[in-house]
Design an enzyme around this catalytic site. Structure first.
Site, PDB file in Angstrom:
ATOM      1  CD  GLU A  43      -2.672   1.171   2.612  1.00 16.50           C
ATOM      2  OE1 GLU A  43      -4.092   1.530   3.124  1.00 16.50           O
ATOM      3  OE2 GLU A  43      -2.437   0.510   3.826  1.00 16.50           O
ATOM      4  CE  LYS A 109      -7.289   1.603   3.219  1.00 13.60           C
ATOM      5  NZ  LYS A 109      -6.320   2.319   3.970  1.00 13.60           N
ATOM      6  CB  CYS A 143      -5.045  -1.795   4.020  1.00 15.41           C
ATOM      7  SG  CYS A 143      -3.602  -1.607   5.616  1.00 15.41           S
TER       8      CYS A 143
END
Length: 265
Positions: A43, A109, A143
């Site tokens: 990330e 995300k 994540c």
């Protein structure tokens, strides 16, 4: 359908130093001598998990995306990792899926890490990206998404009744202090979705002196860890066997008993 070879690069990151990170990852990618189809980076691989998009974010025509395009083309691999992107006045923690021919897909995300105020700096995504390569379907996430199983759940209502995807990927900057959750949840996502899971994490201290132990790993559809790296920088290159996936899904057809639901995608 053929097998799929993936490479996960677990590395320390130069805090908020794009040039140093791109040079470093360029060397690591060039050092992969085995055949591979996909190279996965952590990330925010060009900056570290920074809350300074106002000064560090780029557009989709910026130097980091252009670097991904050059590296992908020269090495003839798919390159994937997330970075800060500015678009229409918003900032995104965006995973870019770069093909050797210069075509790309992206995923923003969805679950922003409020504990670190990520939601105050970035806009959440609303659509999943499931990419196709060599007959495999790859679901790409970032994540903190790992903590939200519904967002990754295989839906039983595909047109032909087949699973939505075969490989679930998480690119991350996940701290060592919560690595038990990281390892457990990666295995849980593999078991409940009967798929391979690849989690690529960074290692070392970031600019806030938060330590990351890495624990990058590849998990099989039964939840067994196939390979992992802890604390050290390194590269995992591993072959995912189509026969393994098919055997699990045929002998244990649990997905067909799942609840019907729809995601906002």
């Amino acid at each position: 359908m053929s097998d799929l070879i993936i490479s996960l690069i677990q590395s320390d990151l130069h805090w908020e130093d794009k040039n140093a990170n791109l040079a470093m990852f360029g060397e690591k990618i060039n050092g992969i001598k085995e055949k591979t189809h996909i190279v996965l980076l952590p990330e925010m691989f060009s900056t570290g998990f920074s809350m300074k998009p106002e000064t560090l974010a780029e557009t989709m025509h910026g130097p980091t995306v252009e670097w991904m395009k050059r590296v992908s083309a020269s090495r003839k691999v798919i390159l994937a990792g997330s970075l800060m992107i500015e678009e229409e006045g918003n900032y995104h923690n965006r995973l870019v899926w770069m093909l050797p021919n210069g075509q790309l897909g992206f995923y923003d995300k969805r679950h922003l890490f409020a504990y670190a105020n990520e939601h105050e700096h970035y806009a959440p995504g609303s659509k999943r990206l499931i990419a196709a390569v060599n007959g495999w379907k790859v679901n790409l996430m970032v994540c903190y998404d790992l903590r939200f199983p519904v967002w990754a759940r295989q839906s039983p209502d595909t047109e032909d009744g087949s699973p939505e995807y075969d490989l679930l990927v998480y690119v991350a900057n996940w701290p060592e202090r919560r690595n038990h959750a990281w390892k457990t949840l990666l295995q849980a996502r593999a078991i409940e979705n009967q798929c391979f899971v690849a989690g690529v994490n960074r290692v070392g201290n970031d600019g806030n002196e938060i330590y990351h132990s890495g624990d990058s790993m590849v998990v099989d559809p039964m939840g067994a860890i196939m390979e992992t790296i802890v604390h050290d920088q390194g590269i995992i290159t591993i072959t995912l066997k189509r026969d393994t996936l098919n055997d699990v899904r045929t002998k244990l057809p649990f997905l067909q008993d799942g609840d019907e639901f729809n995601l906002l995608t």
